[in-house]
Design a protein around this motif. Structure first.
Motif, mmCIF file in Angstrom:
data_model
loop_
_atom_site.group_PDB
_atom_site.id
_atom_site.type_symbol
_atom_site.label_atom_id
_atom_site.label_comp_id
_atom_site.label_asym_id
_atom_site.label_seq_id
_atom_site.Cartn_x
_atom_site.Cartn_y
_atom_site.Cartn_z
ATOM 1 N N ARG A 36 0.841 -1.209 0.000
ATOM 2 C CA ARG A 36 0.000 0.000 0.000
ATOM 3 C C ARG A 36 0.867 1.248 0.000
ATOM 4 O O ARG A 36 0.599 2.213 -0.706
ATOM 5 N N ASP A 39 2.351 1.652 -3.424
ATOM 6 C CA ASP A 39 1.335 2.099 -4.381
ATOM 7 C C ASP A 39 1.050 3.578 -4.187
ATOM 8 O O ASP A 39 0.949 4.333 -5.155
ATOM 9 N N GLY A 40 0.886 3.932 -2.915
ATOM 10 C CA GLY A 40 0.636 5.341 -2.610
ATOM 11 C C GLY A 40 1.783 6.207 -3.073
ATOM 12 O O GLY A 40 1.589 7.294 -3.610
ATOM 13 N N ASP A 43 1.714 6.713 -6.828
ATOM 14 C CA ASP A 43 0.660 7.672 -7.167
ATOM 15 C C ASP A 43 1.049 9.083 -6.750
ATOM 16 O O ASP A 43 0.750 10.051 -7.456
ATOM 17 N N GLU B 21 -5.679 2.748 4.179
ATOM 18 C CA GLU B 21 -5.627 4.133 3.723
ATOM 19 C C GLU B 21 -4.477 4.881 4.373
ATOM 20 O O GLU B 21 -3.830 5.720 3.758
ATOM 21 N N ARG B 24 -1.260 3.901 2.705
ATOM 22 C CA ARG B 24 -1.241 4.435 1.355
ATOM 23 C C ARG B 24 -1.007 5.947 1.384
ATOM 24 O O ARG B 24 -0.263 6.492 0.582
ATOM 25 N N GLY B 25 -1.673 6.580 2.336
ATOM 26 C CA GLY B 25 -1.547 8.027 2.470
ATOM 27 C C GLY B 25 -0.134 8.468 2.785
ATOM 28 O O GLY B 25 0.369 9.444 2.248
ATOM 29 N N PHE B 28 1.859 8.145 -0.260
ATOM 30 C CA PHE B 28 1.473 9.196 -1.201
ATOM 31 C C PHE B 28 2.189 10.501 -0.874
ATOM 32 O O PHE B 28 2.745 11.169 -1.748
#
Lengths: 223, 143
Positions: A36, A39-40, A43, B21, B24-25, B28
């Motif tokens: 995750r 992937d984040g 992106d 999340e 992932r955050g 990101f």
């Protein structure tokens, strides 16, 4: 006892199996969460690039434009002189001194353009770029230490190393807000300007033109 | 990394999603910072090349026009006065052109007008073909 027997019937080796199962699930969880993050990350990189590309372009545009003002004008002046010679004396070829100087100025300008391309294009991929690619390929490294306060662990010093390698590149590209340009191109422009002044004098052209050429010296040159 | 506790299956699902999340955050955010740096650098490189090229062209017209004005200053005949007028118009267009905002549609219009004026000036001055070829190569405009 019968319940033990029936439990055993359901899964091969109940106690060991459970322990392994838990461990496996935990590993799977960890691996999923790592994925995750990655992937984040990917992106995030895309989004960040898209958001800043135009701003970078606008900034670079102004910087690049500043670098060719003086040499462009000099080229224009010499071009006019060339045409003048041709028109005034169509029976004779344009003096080689004029043609040669025009060529030298043109080459000087090409060099500036080339320097601009090279300065921002060819820092070799930084160590951090490479390690990022390795991350993307999931080459196993030590867990990246998200040090908030620059700790002292081995991974932190590795991070510092990355940053050190990055920095010279940063300096190169963001050196005092302008694109770095070799100082030698600044010197040779002055030389070209001087030759142009001499040439224009020799040809007996108006003093005002010489003044315009001299004005080019003071146009803001990158260092 | 904690395994979610034993709740109802809905709670379990929520906390998995939350964790999902969250990670992932974080990824990101870090990626965004790197992407921003890269985008800035890439953009800057392209911008610099474009800016240098356009500025070179416009500065060329500028030097050309200024020099010709000097060369014609002695002449007082009609033809020369018309030429000087055209040169002044060209210089006016150049001085009004603004390379500050490369995205502006106005810049594109102004540049086209400039080029057209320059071509007109060259016609009026009877610029030799040789030189027009030179201009074609260096400025990328043709007659």
């Amino acid at each position: 006892m019968s319940w033990v027997k029936s439990a055993s019937l359901n899964s091969e080796d109940v106690f060991d199996e459970n322990a392994d199962e838990l461990k496996l699930q935990s590993k799977e969880w960890t691996s999923n969460m790592k994925k995750r993050v990655k992937d984040g990350y990917v992106d995030g990189v895309d989004a960040g690039q898209e958001a800043s590309l135009q701003a970078g372009f606008n900034l670079g545009f102004k910087e690049g434009a500043a670098q060719t003002v003086a040499v462009g004008r000099l080229r224009g002046i010499l071009g006019a002189v060339w045409c003048w010679c041709q028109i005034q004396h169509p029976e004779k070829p344009v003096p080689t001194s004029v043609t040669d100087l025009l060529q030298r100025v043109t080459e000087h300008e090409s060099q500036i353009m080339e320097d601009i391309r090279r300065a921002l294009e060819n820092p070799p991929p930084s160590v951090s770029d490479i390690s990022e690619s390795m991350d993307a390929l999931e080459v196993e490294q030590e867990d990246p230490c998200h040090c908030k306060d620059g700790g002292n662990g081995p991974c932190c010093s590795k991070r510092d190393e990355n940053m050190d390698v990055d920095n010279p590149i940063k300096d190169q590209t963001i050196c005092s807000g302008s694109i770095s340009c070799s100082s030698s191109s600044g010197e040779s422009l002055n030389l070209l300007l001087q030759h142009c002044v001499d040439l224009v004098s020799e040809l007996g052209l108006p003093q005002e033109l010489i003044d315009h050429i001299n004005e080019l010296r003071s146009i803001n040159q990158p260092h | 990394m904690e395994m979610p506790g034993v709740y109802t299956s809905d709670d379990l699902f929520d906390s998995i999603l939350l964790a999902d999340e969250k990670f992932r955050g974080e990824g990101f955010h870090e990626g965004f910072e790197r992407g921003t740096r890269r985008g800035l650098q890439d953009g800057r490189r392209h911008g610099a090349s474009h800016g240098a090229k356009l500025s070179s062209e416009i500065s060329f017209y500028h030097g050309f026009a200024i020099a010709w004005k000097c060369l014609l200053q002695e002449s007082t005949d009609d033809k020369s006065r018309k030429r000087v007028k055209a040169l002044d118009t060209l210089l006016g267009l150049i001085q009004n052109s603004n390379l500050e905002d490369p995205q502006s549609v106005k810049l594109q219009d102004e540049t086209e007008k400039l080029r057209a004026k320059f071509r007109q000036v060259c016609s009026m001055l009877n610029i030799p073909t040789d030189f027009r070829d030179y201009i074609k190569v260096t400025e990328g405009t043709s007659f």
